[in-house]
Design an enzyme around this catalytic site. Structure first.
Site, PDB file in Angstrom:
ATOM      1  N   ASN A   1       1.013  -1.163  -0.019  1.00 54.36           N
ATOM      2  CA  ASN A   1      -0.036   0.051  -0.167  1.00 54.36           C
ATOM      3  C   ASN A   1       0.918   1.225  -0.023  1.00 54.36           C
ATOM      4  OD1 ASN A   1      -1.885   1.927   0.471  1.00 54.36           O
ATOM      5  ND2 ASN A   1      -2.154   1.520   2.344  1.00 54.36           N
ATOM      6  N   TRP A   2       1.116   1.749  -1.119  1.00 50.47           N
ATOM      7  CA  TRP A   2       1.778   3.082  -1.319  1.00 50.47           C
ATOM      8  C   TRP A   2       1.268   4.229  -0.566  1.00 50.47           C
ATOM      9  CZ3 TRP A   2       3.928   2.268  -6.888  1.00 50.47           C
ATOM     10  CH2 TRP A   2       4.862   1.125  -7.078  1.00 50.47           C
ATOM     11  N   LYS A   3       0.112   4.098  -0.281  1.00 50.04           N
ATOM     12  CA  LYS A   3      -0.569   5.476   0.302  1.00 50.04           C
ATOM     13  C   LYS A   3      -0.351   6.543  -0.800  1.00 50.04           C
ATOM     14  CE  LYS A   3      -0.263   3.286   4.770  1.00 50.04           C
ATOM     15  NZ  LYS A   3       0.158   3.495   5.791  1.00 50.04           N
TER      16      LYS A   3
ATOM     17  N   HIS B   1      -9.229   1.332   4.943  1.00 41.95           N
ATOM     18  CA  HIS B   1      -8.154   1.504   5.652  1.00 41.95           C
ATOM     19  C   HIS B   1      -8.371   2.419   6.862  1.00 41.95           C
ATOM     20  CE1 HIS B   1      -3.931   2.801   6.489  1.00 41.95           C
ATOM     21  NE2 HIS B   1      -3.768   1.567   5.924  1.00 41.95           N
TER      22      HIS B   1
ATOM     23  N   GLU C   1      -6.649   5.054   7.759  1.00 41.48           N
ATOM     24  CA  GLU C   1      -6.476   6.371   7.446  1.00 41.48           C
ATOM     25  C   GLU C   1      -7.944   6.847   6.964  1.00 41.48           C
ATOM     26  OE1 GLU C   1      -2.766   5.689   5.284  1.00 41.48           O
ATOM     27  OE2 GLU C   1      -1.900   5.184   7.307  1.00 41.48           O
TER      28      GLU C   1
ATOM     29  N   GLU D   1      -5.230  -4.528  10.803  1.00 42.55           N
ATOM     30  CA  GLU D   1      -4.232  -3.683  10.874  1.00 42.55           C
ATOM     31  C   GLU D   1      -4.309  -2.834  12.221  1.00 42.55           C
ATOM     32  OE1 GLU D   1      -1.962  -2.477   7.004  1.00 42.55           O
ATOM     33  OE2 GLU D   1      -3.793  -1.112   6.953  1.00 42.55           O
TER      34      GLU D   1
ATOM     35  N   GLY E   1       2.655   2.570  10.744  1.00 43.45           N
ATOM     36  CA  GLY E   1       3.817   3.622  10.364  1.00 43.45           C
ATOM     37  C   GLY E   1       4.264   4.052  11.783  1.00 43.45           C
TER      38      GLY E   1
ATOM     39  N   SER F   1       3.747  -2.122  10.337  1.00 42.57           N
ATOM     40  CA  SER F   1       5.264  -2.138  10.526  1.00 42.57           C
ATOM     41  C   SER F   1       5.751  -3.567  10.154  1.00 42.57           C
ATOM     42  CB  SER F   1       5.530  -1.621  11.961  1.00 42.57           C
ATOM     43  OG  SER F   1       5.312  -0.553  12.103  1.00 42.57           O
TER      44      SER F   1
ATOM     45  N   GLY G   1       3.102  -0.842   4.246  1.00 44.31           N
ATOM     46  CA  GLY G   1       3.165   0.598   3.983  1.00 44.31           C
ATOM     47  C   GLY G   1       4.788   0.805   3.750  1.00 44.31           C
ATOM     48  N   GLY G   2       5.322   1.350   4.649  1.00 41.28           N
ATOM     49  CA  GLY G   2       6.878   1.988   4.572  1.00 41.28           C
ATOM     50  C   GLY G   2       7.895   0.975   3.956  1.00 41.28           C
TER      51      GLY G   2
HETATM   52  P1  13P Z   1       3.279   0.469   7.659  1.00 38.56           P
HETATM   53  O1  13P Z   1       3.591  -0.682   6.960  1.00 38.56           O
HETATM   54  O2  13P Z   1       4.037   1.605   7.007  1.00 38.56           O
HETATM   55  O3  13P Z   1       3.157   0.374   8.992  1.00 38.56           O
HETATM   56  O4  13P Z   1       1.679   0.742   7.041  1.00 38.56           O
HETATM   57  C1  13P Z   1       1.040  -0.175   7.397  1.00 38.56           C
HETATM   58  C2  13P Z   1      -0.418   0.051   6.559  1.00 38.56           C
HETATM   59  O5  13P Z   1      -1.209   1.082   6.853  1.00 38.56           O
HETATM   60  C3  13P Z   1      -0.741  -0.613   5.196  1.00 38.56           C
HETATM   61  O6  13P Z   1      -1.819  -0.470   4.850  1.00 38.56           O
END
Ligand code: 13P
Length: 254
Positions: free
Chosen positions: A10-12, A99, A101, A169, A175, A215, A236-237
């Site tokens: 997920n590149w956001k 998600h 967010e 999640e 994050g 994470s 994500g990251g």
């Molecule tokens: P991180 O891997 O950066 O914690 O993000 C997780 C996420 O929200 C994937 O959708």
């Protein structure tokens, strides 16, 4: 029941078309050896989807392409929104829905998420249906209540979940560099599977894939994804660089 691992990036709100192309030129060739062992998915920003779609179709069509959200409406006066038809036209076959967010920043409710899930399923796009609790909810003993209602209200009126993937999640692990321990994640996944069993029966519960997100990185993917009820990751990251995402995948499938 063996469930194929499913690992999604997920590149956001990162990577425009140029960065998407640079990542995929490296990633798609290297991923050729890995797609037998895990379903791999990239979720770019909508503006980068055409670039990603063309490269995936050219180089490695077994890699999945996801949007990060979708409208619950078909078309019309919904400024800023994207429809399932538009995604289908670009060969998008997955969509992240609900998600944390989207829930916390844009106020998405379980009812709206339910409508989006129905819309995705009607278009034959596989939803990655996200659920998760905040730290206050976990510490306040509300973990099961919160996740139970996210699952039940999100899936209300959906009779067949064979094309639904759940992504657990924990909000406090997204994050932050703080991962749920493998034991915490396994316990929570097992609980989510039991909710699915109550709603859809033992066979559906045994078949549904539940990803963990928060994470996940190369150093912990093997332990987390090695748990019996953890069937993949939403990343994500660590998925922003091809090398770190590949390392995470290789460690998980090893
Ligand atoms: P991180 O891997 O950066 O914690 O993000 C997780 C996420 O929200 C994937 O959708």
């Amino acid at each position: 029941m063996s469930r194929k691992l499913i690992i999604a990036a997920n590149w956001k709100m990162n990577k425009g078309p140029a960065e998407t192309e640079a990542f995929l030129e490296k990633f798609l060739a290297a991923a050729a050896d890995l797609t037998d062992q895990a379903d791999l998915i990239i979720a770019p920003n909508n503006l980068s989807i055409p670039t990603a779609s063309a490269l995936i179709n050219d180089v490695n069509p077994s890699v999945g392409l996801a949007a990060q959200t979708v409208s619950e409406n078909d078309n019309g006066a919904f400024t800023g929104e994207t429809s399932t038809d538009m995604l289908k036209e670009l060969f998008v076959n997955y969509v992240i829905i609900g998600h944390s967010e989207r829930r916390s920043i844009y106020g998405e409710t379980n009812a709206q998420i339910n409508a989006k899930l129905k819309k995705a399923l009607a278009a034959d796009i596989t939803p990655l249906f996200c659920i998760g609790e905040t730290l206050a909810e976990r510490e306040g003993g509300q973990l099961e209540t919160v996740l139970g209602s996210q699952i039940k209200e999100g899936l209300e009126g959906i009779s067949d979940i064979s094309n639904v993937v759940i992504a657990y999640e924990p909000v406090w692990a997204i994050g932050t560099g703080v991962t749920a321990t493998a034991e915490q994640a396994q316990d929570t996944h097992k609980f989510c599977r039991s909710v699915i069993e109550d709603l859809y029966g033992a066979d559906a519960a045994a078949a549904v894939r539940i990803q963990y997100g928060g994470s996940v990185k190369g150093a912990n993917s093997a332990e987390l994804l090695g748990q019996p009820d953890i069937d993949g990751a939403l990343v994500g990251g660590a998925a922003l660089e091809a090398d770190s995402f590949l390392e995470l995948i290789r460690n998980a499938v090893a």
